[in-house]
Design a protein around this motif. Structure first.
Motif, PDB file in Angstrom:
ATOM      1  N   UNK A  14      82.382  -3.034  44.232  1.00 16.47           N
ATOM      2  CA  UNK A  14      82.195  -4.632  44.518  1.00 16.47           C
ATOM      3  C   UNK A  14      83.617  -5.255  44.853  1.00 16.47           C
ATOM      4  N   UNK A  15      84.697  -4.697  44.341  1.00 17.98           N
ATOM      5  CA  UNK A  15      85.796  -5.346  44.702  1.00 17.98           C
ATOM      6  C   UNK A  15      86.415  -5.335  46.187  1.00 17.98           C
ATOM      7  N   UNK A  16      85.504  -4.182  46.948  1.00 17.78           N
ATOM      8  CA  UNK A  16      85.588  -4.209  48.282  1.00 17.78           C
ATOM      9  C   UNK A  16      84.727  -4.997  49.340  1.00 17.78           C
ATOM     10  N   UNK A  34      79.035   4.025  48.149  1.00 17.31           N
ATOM     11  CA  UNK A  34      78.655   3.521  49.403  1.00 17.31           C
ATOM     12  C   UNK A  34      78.334   2.141  49.561  1.00 17.31           C
ATOM     13  N   UNK A  35      78.060   1.504  48.236  1.00 21.75           N
ATOM     14  CA  UNK A  35      77.760  -0.054  48.417  1.00 21.75           C
ATOM     15  C   UNK A  35      78.894  -0.943  48.961  1.00 21.75           C
ATOM     16  N   UNK A  66      74.158   2.830  52.353  1.00 24.78           N
ATOM     17  CA  UNK A  66      75.038   2.573  53.251  1.00 24.78           C
ATOM     18  C   UNK A  66      74.631   2.145  54.780  1.00 24.78           C
ATOM     19  N   UNK A  67      73.586   2.388  54.937  1.00 28.72           N
ATOM     20  CA  UNK A  67      72.661   2.150  56.048  1.00 28.72           C
ATOM     21  C   UNK A  67      72.565   0.847  56.328  1.00 28.72           C
ATOM     22  N   UNK A  68      72.230   0.220  55.269  1.00 24.95           N
ATOM     23  CA  UNK A  68      71.895  -1.310  55.114  1.00 24.95           C
ATOM     24  C   UNK A  68      72.790  -2.332  55.592  1.00 24.95           C
ATOM     25  N   UNK A  74      74.809 -10.085  44.350  1.00 26.32           N
ATOM     26  CA  UNK A  74      74.269  -8.651  43.798  1.00 26.32           C
ATOM     27  C   UNK A  74      73.970  -8.992  42.475  1.00 26.32           C
ATOM     28  N   UNK A  75      73.056  -8.447  41.855  1.00 26.46           N
ATOM     29  CA  UNK A  75      72.723  -8.703  40.581  1.00 26.46           C
ATOM     30  C   UNK A  75      72.269  -7.164  40.037  1.00 26.46           C
TER      31      UNK A  75
END
Length: 205
Positions: A56-58, A32-33, A11-13, A42-43
């Motif tokens: 990923x939906x968010x 947190x992604x 989450x920090x990135x 994203x892979x």
């Protein structure tokens, strides 16, 4: 590498634009992604995921998602929340039902080969910007007449399905350059009729 989880401090990135964790052993994706709102690519291909990661939906700016070669059988209906998505690879999974899924309208490339798909939903065939559609190696028995709505599609791969008929409406796809039908039980006369009605399209049978 055999990585089994994504750490919480991901989450920090917050400025991260591309995230690659393919060829690992992930069974789930850290929620947190979803905090990486600048992420565009994203892979997570070749892992052990069984559901489409809700995180990923968010992520509103995602343009490219690769989840090839997992064990995904469920896709959330609200996929269209990823409004900027242009490339989606869900090939080599265990998907059989697309019926209630709302696909993002900006999608240009969809790879769904090597699943267990039987029917094509209207939402998939309403994608006006779609250029490339790969549905090879599934269990598709028929194509709906509304396939004509894919007005910008350039390539459709339907190899190795269970199609015996191709609707004549497909000939209205004026931008279609390549249509792959190899490995389907379509009779030769139908193919010849198709070729004569679609002179601009290279048809493989």
């Amino acid at each position: 590498n055999g990585i089994k989880y994504i750490p919480d401090n991901i989450a920090e990135l917050t400025q991260l634009k591309e995230f690659f964790m393919n060829l690992n052993a992930l069974t789930e994706v850290n929620s947190n992604l979803a905090k990486l709102q600048n992420l565009e690519v994203i892979h997570l291909d070749a892992n052990n995921l069984s559901v489409f990661p809700e995180a990923l939906i968010e992520i509103k700016n995602l343009k490219e998602i690769n989840l090839q070669g997992n064990q995904i059988s469920f896709i959330p209906e609200n996929l269209d929340k990823i409004k900027e998505l242009k490339y989606l690879n869900l090939s080599m999974n265990q998907i059989n039902d697309l019926e209630n899924i709302n696909f993002p309208k900006k999608l240009k490339y969809i790879e769904l080969q090597e699943n267990a798909i039987i029917n094509l939903p209207k939402s998939l065939l309403k994608l006006k910007d779609l250029e490339f559609l790969n549905l090879s190696n599934n269990n598709i028995e028929s194509l709906p007449s509304y396939i004509r709505q894919l007005e910008n599609v350039e390539s459709i791969n339907l190899a190795n399905n269970k199609l015996s008929l191709i609707p004549e409406e497909i000939s209205s796809l004026k931008n279609l350059k390549t249509l792959i039908l190899t490995g389907n039980p379509i009779d030769k006369k139908s193919i010849e009729n198709l070729k004569s009605s679609m002179p601009q399209t290279q048809i493989y049978f």
